[in-house]
Scaffold this motif. Structure first.
Motif, PDB file in Angstrom:
ATOM      1  N   THR A  92       0.486   1.840   9.892  1.00 24.30           N
ATOM      2  CA  THR A  92       1.930   2.490  10.465  1.00 24.30           C
ATOM      3  C   THR A  92       2.790   2.328   9.336  1.00 24.30           C
ATOM      4  O   THR A  92       3.487   3.209   8.824  1.00 24.30           O
ATOM      5  CB  THR A  92       2.307   1.812  11.664  1.00 24.30           C
ATOM      6  OG1 THR A  92       1.334   1.814  12.545  1.00 24.30           O
ATOM      7  CG2 THR A  92       3.736   2.384  12.008  1.00 24.30           C
ATOM      8  N   VAL A  93       3.040   1.210   8.663  1.00 23.75           N
ATOM      9  CA  VAL A  93       4.045   1.133   7.588  1.00 23.75           C
ATOM     10  C   VAL A  93       3.339   1.966   6.214  1.00 23.75           C
ATOM     11  O   VAL A  93       4.422   2.642   5.918  1.00 23.75           O
ATOM     12  CB  VAL A  93       4.339  -0.523   6.995  1.00 23.75           C
ATOM     13  CG1 VAL A  93       4.971  -0.402   5.816  1.00 23.75           C
ATOM     14  CG2 VAL A  93       4.712  -1.144   8.071  1.00 23.75           C
ATOM     15  N   ALA A  94       2.290   2.076   5.956  1.00 26.58           N
ATOM     16  CA  ALA A  94       1.775   2.574   4.633  1.00 26.58           C
ATOM     17  C   ALA A  94       2.028   4.106   4.843  1.00 26.58           C
ATOM     18  O   ALA A  94       2.463   4.973   3.984  1.00 26.58           O
ATOM     19  CB  ALA A  94       0.481   2.132   4.353  1.00 26.58           C
ATOM     20  N   SER A  95       1.308   4.527   6.038  1.00 25.36           N
ATOM     21  CA  SER A  95       1.493   6.059   6.350  1.00 25.36           C
ATOM     22  C   SER A  95       2.898   6.568   6.360  1.00 25.36           C
ATOM     23  O   SER A  95       3.009   7.708   5.890  1.00 25.36           O
ATOM     24  CB  SER A  95       0.626   6.527   7.366  1.00 25.36           C
ATOM     25  OG  SER A  95       1.031   5.947   8.713  1.00 25.36           O
ATOM     26  N   ALA A  96       3.402   5.726   7.026  1.00 26.01           N
ATOM     27  CA  ALA A  96       5.165   6.016   7.140  1.00 26.01           C
ATOM     28  C   ALA A  96       5.925   6.412   5.851  1.00 26.01           C
ATOM     29  O   ALA A  96       6.393   7.370   5.547  1.00 26.01           O
ATOM     30  CB  ALA A  96       5.936   5.198   7.885  1.00 26.01           C
ATOM     31  N   ALA A  97       5.587   5.496   4.738  1.00 23.86           N
ATOM     32  CA  ALA A  97       5.932   5.549   3.613  1.00 23.86           C
ATOM     33  C   ALA A  97       5.461   6.861   2.806  1.00 23.86           C
ATOM     34  O   ALA A  97       6.037   7.539   2.218  1.00 23.86           O
ATOM     35  CB  ALA A  97       5.563   4.150   2.814  1.00 23.86           C
TER      36      ALA A  97
ATOM     37  N   LEU B 262       1.011  -1.224  -0.255  1.00 24.69           N
ATOM     38  CA  LEU B 262      -0.262   0.009  -0.046  1.00 24.69           C
ATOM     39  C   LEU B 262       0.866   1.306   0.110  1.00 24.69           C
ATOM     40  O   LEU B 262       0.380   2.117  -0.701  1.00 24.69           O
ATOM     41  CB  LEU B 262      -1.017   0.162   1.206  1.00 24.69           C
ATOM     42  CG  LEU B 262      -2.039  -1.111   1.265  1.00 24.69           C
ATOM     43  CD1 LEU B 262      -2.790  -1.172   2.650  1.00 24.69           C
ATOM     44  CD2 LEU B 262      -3.080  -0.757  -0.215  1.00 24.69           C
ATOM     45  N   GLY B 263       1.922   1.082   0.723  1.00 26.72           N
ATOM     46  CA  GLY B 263       2.938   2.341   0.619  1.00 26.72           C
ATOM     47  C   GLY B 263       3.458   2.658  -0.519  1.00 26.72           C
ATOM     48  O   GLY B 263       3.585   3.889  -1.085  1.00 26.72           O
ATOM     49  N   ILE B 264       3.811   1.418  -1.552  1.00 23.20           N
ATOM     50  CA  ILE B 264       4.475   1.714  -2.788  1.00 23.20           C
ATOM     51  C   ILE B 264       3.194   2.363  -3.609  1.00 23.20           C
ATOM     52  O   ILE B 264       3.624   3.214  -4.614  1.00 23.20           O
ATOM     53  CB  ILE B 264       4.825   0.134  -3.337  1.00 23.20           C
ATOM     54  CG1 ILE B 264       6.075  -0.244  -2.452  1.00 23.20           C
ATOM     55  CG2 ILE B 264       5.121   0.316  -4.854  1.00 23.20           C
ATOM     56  CD1 ILE B 264       6.353  -1.790  -2.872  1.00 23.20           C
TER      57      ILE B 264
END
Length: 579
Positions: free
Chosen positions: A85-90, A29-31
């Motif tokens: 957390t991972v997606a929003s950080a990216a 999702l981050g990508i």
């Protein structure tokens, strides 16, 4: 929709949290979402918090699989938290400088960083912000005066979808439908035929007054609200409908002979100065008043404004400092002692930003960046790399610090493990740095020719560039008309900042938004008009169907933003491959 308020879970043993599927889902999702914020940041200077999108998509995928297969494990609350957390950080990686100081550095020096050094730089300043947040966590989360509204909104959504799963599926359909519509419009405009930019007359088109067929702008208008939307409209009328014709008539702005169409590039070179002055002065005045109010309230309640945190993972903090300091010297030729000076400034300003976000929900990253620019303008006058890239350290670390503090607020409420959230944040920053840099290079292969144009107004770049120019060359290097405009813009900005921070909320909402008013001087009028249209349409719908708007307005707007921006990045990559 059921009206039952979401209930906090009891803190028992955590079954699954930092699972492989949670990390992989957040990474994918981050990508997808990081290029969206890079695109929007370069287009209009604003970005979108991707936590809620990540929650909805992750929940719909994994809970859907769990319902269809008895072998699939349920998607837990804590896995959802790691995923977002991972997606929003990216997606929040743009605070590391990709849409402001890095392009401004290229415009002023002519030096363009290659992909690998740029990735290392963006990661390093964001990595520093993570460890600052870790050490701030005990004191800030225990301060009852700090509510962290953005984190609480994410928490409410997280708990709501676990109480009402069908609502999550419905919102996801709205999100995907809006994204497909927006992406289709962008694809048609890019690959099939150019959609018309209608304007009432050639004269107004010259002043950038036209209808831009961008659903991304309509989507952002739906998010910013009626006050900001109408302020953008007011600012466009004042700047491009009032000042711009006067500048051309008086010869203060010279347009090349024979040029036709919108004259954004020529006019914005003058108009950005009062706009930037207004934005910077209003945000600094408002920030000073809010900090004083926080300090006064903490003293009156007997709480300490600052508590010494317990020792944490010192190795990570030392590594972050070493990375930031060494990269300043290696990439930008900054003296090591001057680079070391950025660390205490970054810590102080990140702490300021975290407290402001905790109290208001508004990340003052722009104000933090300009404060650090002013600081280095005094310490090292006339040095562009120090002014921009050392200040980038404070702005980038503050951005990632505030993002993680919101996640810590969510984690504390659901009993998450803090060090696992930090691991997720680091992974997100790593992915975001790579994807964000390549998205930026794909969109803007030639910053000197492409930025500060009608297609890519890049208002944050214009702000950092203008402040650096002023601090480097002094006001004497500017024309008298621009100096007067800067002074007037600064006075109006200070007044609006003071009034906005001191008036009661029910009165302050009738004031123009200082940030939006200044931004309208830097954006083409066509952009402000479309965002105002989105704000007005959303407001009208909310007046007629308030519950429907509350449920789906933000979701639909997020889809419009993601659809066009992802398609736009894909179109740029296609052009690079076939160019």
């Amino acid at each position: 929709m059921p009206s039952t308020r979401p209930v906090l879970p009891e803190h028992g043993p955590i079954k699954r949290e930092l699972s492989l599927r949670a990390v992989v889902t957040g990474t994918l999702l981050g990508i997808l979402l990081t290029p969206s914020n890079v695109y929007a940041g370069l287009k209009i200077g604003w970005s979108f918090n991707m936590s809620i999108i990540a929650l909805l998509v992750g929940y719909a995928i994994w809970q859907g699989l769990a319902r269809r297969s008895s072998q699939a494990l349920p998607w837990t609350l804590h896995e959802s938290n790691i995923n977002q957390t991972v997606a929003s950080a990216a997606a929040s990686i743009i605070s590391g400088g990709l849409v402001a100081p890095i392009p401004a550095y290229t415009l002023l020096t002519g030096n363009q960083l290659d992909a690998l050094p740029m990735i290392a730089w963006v990661f390093s300043v964001s990595f520093l912000g993570i460890w600052i947040a870790w050490y701030l966590r005990p004191s800030l989360l225990n301060d009852n005066a700090l509510k962290f509204p953005e984190g609480m909104a994410t928490l409410e959504t997280l708990l709501h979808i676990y109480n009402h799963g069908r609502e999550a599926a419905t919102r996801l359909k709205v999100l995907l439908g809006a994204a497909l519509l927006s992406g289709l419009v962008k694809w048609v405009d890019t690959f099939l035929w150019s959609l018309p930019r209608w304007s009432p007359s050639a004269h107004l088109e010259r002043l950038t007054f036209s209808a831009d067929p961008s659903l991304l702008l309509v989507g952002f208008g739906g998010i910013i609200g009626i006050r900001v939307g109408l302020t953008l409209l007011l600012g466009a009328v004042l700047a491009w409908g009032g000042l711009a014709p006067w500048l051309l008539a008086e010869g203060l702005v010279i347009v090349p002979a024979g040029s036709t169409g919108p004259q954004f590039a020529a006019l914005v070179e003058w108009l950005l100065w009062p706009g930037v002055s207004l934005m910077v002065c209003s945000t600094l005045a408002s920030l000073a008043i809010r900090l004083w109010a926080l300090y006064a309230s903490s003293r009156s309640t007997g709480a300490q404004a600052w508590r010494v945190p317990k020792p944490g993972p010192a190795a990570g903090f030392v590594l972050a400092i070493a990375l930031v300091v060494s990269l300043q010297a290696l990439l930008f030729g900054i003296n090591l002692w001057m680079a070391l000076l950025t660390i205490p400034l970054a810590i102080c300003l990140a702490a300021v930003a975290a407290r402001v976000v905790g109290a208001t929900g508004i990340p003052p990253i722009g104000a933090i960046g300009q404060l650090s620019q002013l600081s280095f303008g005094i310490v090292a006058p006339g040095q562009v790399p120090i002014n921009l890239m050392s200040a980038n350290t404070a702005g980038g670390s503050a951005g990632q610090c505030t993002d993680l503090m919101n996640d810590f607020k969510v984690g504390k409420a659901i009993g998450a493990t803090p060090h696992k959230q930090v691991i997720a944040q680091i992974l997100g920053v790593f992915i975001g740095s790579i994807v964000g840099v390549f998205a930026y290079l794909a969109l803007i292969p030639d910053p000197q020719a492409m930025l500060l144009t009608e297609q890519w107004p890049a208002p944050a770049v214009a702000t950092w560039k203008a402040v650096a120019q002023t601090l480097t060359h002094g006001l004497d290097s500017l024309s008298i008309s621009i100096r007067w405009a800067i002074g007037l813009g600064g006075v109006i900005g200070v007044l609006l900042g003071i009034l906005d921070s001191t008036l009661p909320a029910h009165r302050a909402r009738y004031l123009p938004s200082a940030a939006a008013l200044g931004l309208a001087f830097v954006l083409p009028a066509s952009v402000s008009l479309m965002m105002a249209l989105g704000a007005v349409l959303t407001w009208l719908v909310s007046c007629r169907w308030p519950s429907l708007t509350e449920r789906f307005a933000i979701t639909a707007a997020a889809g419009l933003i993601a659809g066009e921006s992802i398609t736009g990045v894909g179109a740029s990559l296609w052009a690079m491959v076939n160019g």
